[in-house]
Design an enzyme around this catalytic site. Structure first.
Site, PDB file in Angstrom:
ATOM      1  N   LYS A  63      37.597  33.143  46.107  1.00 39.62           N
ATOM      2  CA  LYS A  63      37.853  31.632  46.715  1.00 39.62           C
ATOM      3  C   LYS A  63      37.881  30.534  45.865  1.00 39.62           C
ATOM      4  CE  LYS A  63      34.074  32.838  49.316  1.00 39.62           C
ATOM      5  NZ  LYS A  63      33.988  34.295  48.854  1.00 39.62           N
ATOM      6  N   SER A 104      31.710  32.453  54.734  1.00 36.81           N
ATOM      7  CA  SER A 104      31.642  32.243  56.202  1.00 36.81           C
ATOM      8  C   SER A 104      32.370  33.513  56.760  1.00 36.81           C
ATOM      9  CB  SER A 104      32.574  30.921  56.417  1.00 36.81           C
ATOM     10  OG  SER A 104      33.738  31.016  55.516  1.00 36.81           O
ATOM     11  N   LEU A 113      35.294  37.827  51.136  1.00 37.38           N
ATOM     12  CA  LEU A 113      33.891  38.441  50.609  1.00 37.38           C
ATOM     13  C   LEU A 113      33.569  37.675  49.294  1.00 37.38           C
ATOM     14  CD1 LEU A 113      35.029  41.904  51.046  1.00 37.38           C
ATOM     15  CD2 LEU A 113      33.224  41.022  52.215  1.00 37.38           C
ATOM     16  N   PRO A 114      32.486  37.806  48.968  1.00 34.52           N
ATOM     17  CA  PRO A 114      31.708  37.315  47.817  1.00 34.52           C
ATOM     18  C   PRO A 114      32.718  37.672  46.580  1.00 34.52           C
ATOM     19  CG  PRO A 114      29.819  38.220  48.986  1.00 34.52           C
ATOM     20  CD  PRO A 114      30.982  38.524  49.665  1.00 34.52           C
TER      21      PRO A 114
HETATM   22  P1  ADP Z   1      34.252  33.852  45.539  1.00 33.85           P
HETATM   23  O1  ADP Z   1      34.500  32.319  45.213  1.00 33.85           O
HETATM   24  O2  ADP Z   1      35.288  34.250  46.654  1.00 33.85           O
HETATM   25  O3  ADP Z   1      33.023  34.307  45.284  1.00 33.85           O
HETATM   26  P2  ADP Z   1      35.081  33.723  42.719  1.00 33.85           P
HETATM   27  O4  ADP Z   1      36.171  33.040  42.770  1.00 33.85           O
HETATM   28  O5  ADP Z   1      33.902  33.045  42.219  1.00 33.85           O
HETATM   29  O6  ADP Z   1      34.831  34.383  44.076  1.00 33.85           O
HETATM   30  O7  ADP Z   1      35.235  35.012  41.682  1.00 33.85           O
HETATM   31  C1  ADP Z   1      36.421  35.840  41.646  1.00 33.85           C
HETATM   32  C2  ADP Z   1      36.571  36.473  40.280  1.00 33.85           C
HETATM   33  O8  ADP Z   1      37.630  37.323  40.426  1.00 33.85           O
HETATM   34  C3  ADP Z   1      36.625  35.552  39.265  1.00 33.85           C
HETATM   35  O9  ADP Z   1      35.905  35.935  38.083  1.00 33.85           O
HETATM   36  C4  ADP Z   1      38.326  35.493  38.968  1.00 33.85           C
HETATM   37  O10 ADP Z   1      38.604  35.254  37.523  1.00 33.85           O
HETATM   38  C5  ADP Z   1      38.439  37.171  39.298  1.00 33.85           C
HETATM   39  N1  ADP Z   1      39.947  37.218  39.763  1.00 33.85           N
HETATM   40  C6  ADP Z   1      40.849  38.092  39.147  1.00 33.85           C
HETATM   41  N2  ADP Z   1      41.978  38.160  39.948  1.00 33.85           N
HETATM   42  C7  ADP Z   1      41.975  37.181  40.606  1.00 33.85           C
HETATM   43  C8  ADP Z   1      42.925  36.482  41.449  1.00 33.85           C
HETATM   44  N3  ADP Z   1      44.129  36.714  41.548  1.00 33.85           N
HETATM   45  N4  ADP Z   1      42.614  35.750  42.195  1.00 33.85           N
HETATM   46  C9  ADP Z   1      41.105  35.003  42.278  1.00 33.85           C
HETATM   47  N5  ADP Z   1      40.302  35.482  41.353  1.00 33.85           N
HETATM   48  C10 ADP Z   1      40.735  36.456  40.760  1.00 33.85           C
END
Ligand code: ADP
Length: 591
Positions: free
Chosen positions: A408, A476, A403-404
């Site tokens: 990822k 995706s 999910l967003p």
């Molecule tokens: P996506 O790419 O899936 O949209 P992002 O990586 O951009 O998500 O964002 C995830 C957010 O969640 C970031 O701000 C990150 O710091 C936070 N976060 C907190 N805990 C975790 C974790 N265990 N793994 C990944 N992200 C995390």
């Protein structure tokens, strides 16, 4: 040149559909006004074989009467034995009958013109059953047939120009050229060796022994048209054949020529067809081992044809085809005697060695181990290890889905650093970043999002195919599209990482504020709010992000990749002796 020594072509003379230069120029001019049909790679091979007489006595793609007769009786209406339909599929029949059309290659070169005499519906159910003996999609040709057009076209053909081959032109000999060279060898007995795989010691011994058994010339006749899906590419194979024939075969009695045939993998019928084709090239014997012309086994591991079925069929019709099968069982190596012997002739007490094709890929090539000299010539081992580098030097696509705001990109960025530390060079295709270039202008409808994912998949698969490392991070959301990109990249080298963070947690994180906007109704169709996300059923790796940190998750992926050989241990983790060993295969590959 008149054939005096060799067996006559099937039907008495070689068909030649090429028109003279003048007429070709005239027809090329005329063709600019004609509608044209773009041929598939398979149809182009068939056309080339028709043009040069490889399919003599056929002069055209079959009409309905010929097609039905071949399907039902394995014979042309005049009684001539012919086991495989040679037909030209076409998806639309409208307005074609009675017209002259251009036949073009997949890259749009005009190859021939055809005066369409007949357009008829193909026998969708009957044909696979009668030709391949099955209607199962596990059979590669049956599956492919489902993609063909509904109609077949037939009519006289004039060929203006043979398909251009820029690779190995000196080895692409027509039946007439092959016959000339075999005539010059002066031996009426000619044994053909058909192959679509690499040639190892066992095949080399088999070809030489078979040649001895008929005291004739040897025609090494590998197929480079359309072969079985998953076969080694012909560039690699031809390198091998050339090296082997040059170095290990008698030049006075051996001829190497490439055959632009599109295989059907139809077992017994296919084998009789090969015999007829080889006769047109001047051969009167065909080397046949077990499982000749067999497709891959069914999905439950069953063979489509009995092991000797093809050999028996060729034997049964050999008076008519004029081609006798030289029948051999699989050869295995006897290490104590340093020789090869047919598996059926070995006393039980003897020690034997063999390496299966699965073992070649997984136990040798994937691990960077050279194949041993008892199994294959050093030249073959070197060429194969260059074409199939060990896993740690093969391309790989690591695909994050979730999910967003699931995490990822965050994990992907750390993974990129760790992989770089392990010697891989990374391309990062992050869904959002990609939207500024590759997918600029696309919106967020299901269609646009699918296009975005497919574009990322396409670029990723190109990178992976060229032995690069690519990390993709895109929501995706749909199984079908994820499966598509896995196929594009090659499922062996595709790692699906599912970042399994609950919708509530993602919404709390809401990195880009999209969840809030979706809740406020400012954006629509946002995955996780008002659009579905299909969790993958069998991800290669699943990550949990509430109790595990991003770094822990990135290291989990590294461990997974290391266990499967995608990355090598760091040098400081390896004993000095092993470092020398682990770089040796690379030296071997360069010999
Ligand atoms: P996506 O790419 O899936 O949209 P992002 O990586 O951009 O998500 O964002 C995830 C957010 O969640 C970031 O701000 C990150 O710091 C936070 N976060 C907190 N805990 C975790 C974790 N265990 N793994 C990944 N992200 C995390």
């Amino acid at each position: 040149m008149k054939n005096e020594v060799l067996i006559q072509p099937y039907g008495g003379s070689l068909v030649d559909l090429l028109v003279g230069r003048e007429e070709a120029l005239q027809l090329t001019k005329e063709a600019t006004e004609l509608s044209s049909l773009q041929l598939s790679p398979r149809s182009l091979c068939d056309l080339e074989m028709l043009a040069v007489g490889g399919f003599s006595p056929l002069r055209r793609f079959m009409n309905r009467a010929e097609y039905l007769s071949v399907l039902q009786n394995m014979r042309l209406p005049d009684g001539t034995l012919w086991p495989i339909p040679i037909t030209l599929p076409c998806s639309s029949a409208t307005g074609l009958a009675g017209k002259r059309i251009g036949l073009r290659s997949p890259s749009n070169h005009l190859i021939a013109v055809m005066d369409v005499e007949e357009v008829y519906e193909r026998e969708v159910e009957l044909e696979p059953q009668l030709v391949c003996g099955t209607s199962s999609d596990d059979h590669s040709l049956v599956a492919e047939m489902r993609t063909w057009g509904k109609y077949y076209l037939s009519g006289p053909i004039k060929v203006l120009e043979l398909p251009q081959h820029y690779d190995y032109p000196e080895l692409r000999l027509t039946p007439e050229q092959v016959r000339e060279r075999l005539e010059a060898m002066g031996n009426p007995e000619v044994i053909a060796f058909h192959t679509r795989t690499a040639m190892h010691r066992a095949q080399e011994v088999l070809a030489k022994r078979a040649q001895q058994s008929v005291a004739g010339s040897l025609l090494v006749h590998p197929v480079v048209g359309v072969t079985r899906p998953g076969d080694i590419d012909h560039f690699t194979r031809v390198q091998l054949y050339k090296l082997l024939v040059d170095r290990y075969f008698d030049p006075n009695s051996t001829l190497l020529s490439l055959l632009p045939l599109a295989l059907r993998m139809a077992g017994p019928r296919e084998a009789v067809w090969h015999a007829i084709v080889r006769r047109n090239f001047g051969a009167n014997h065909l080397i046949m081992s077990r499982n000749y012309a067999a497709p891959e086994n069914t999905s439950t591991g069953q063979p489509f044809y009995a092991p000797h079925e093809a050999q028996e069929m060729v034997l049964r019709f050999s008076d008519e085809t004029g081609v006798r099968p030289a029948i051999f069982d699989d050869l295995v190596y006897l290490p104590d005697d340093d020789r090869y012997e047919q598996s059926t002739r070995i006393p039980k007490s003897k020690r034997t060695l063999s390496i299966s094709s699965h073992q070649i890929r997984n136990d040798y090539l994937a691990k960077g181990k050279l194949l041993p000299p008892w199994f294959t010539r050093p030249e073959t081992a070197a060429v194969l290890s260059k074409t199939f580098p060990p896993r740690c030097r093969q391309g790989v696509c690591i695909w994050f889905t979730g999910l967003p705001s699931s995490g990822k990109s965050t994990v992907a960025e750390i993974l990129a650093i760790l992989l770089t530390e392990h010697g891989r060079r990374i391309t990062m295709l992050d869904g959002d970043i990609v939207r500024t270039h590759l997918s600029h202008g696309l919106g967020f409808t299901r269609e646009d999002r699918d296009i975005n994912v497919r574009r990322i998949g396409f670029v990723a698969s190109e990178i992976a195919r060229h032995n690069g490392t690519v990390i993709c991070a895109a929501v995706s959301p749909f199984n079908s599209t994820r499966n598509e990109v896995r196929e594009m990249a090659g499922s062996e080298n595709f790692v699906l990482v599912y970042v399994n963070t609950s919708p509530e947690v993602c919404e709390r994180r809401d990195v880009k504020g999209f969840y809030a906007k979706a809740r406020a109704g400012e954006i629509h169709g946002f995955t996780g709010v008002d659009d579905p996300y299909e969790p993958p059923q069998n991800p290669d790796i699943e990550l949990e992000t509430v109790h595990s940190t991003p770094e822990q998750n990135a290291r989990k992926i590294i461990d997974w990749m290391r266990e499967r050989g995608f990355i090598e241990p760091l040098f400081d983790e390896v004993e000095p002796d092993h470092i020398a060993l682990s770089i040796q295969p690379e030296l071997g590959a360069g010999i």
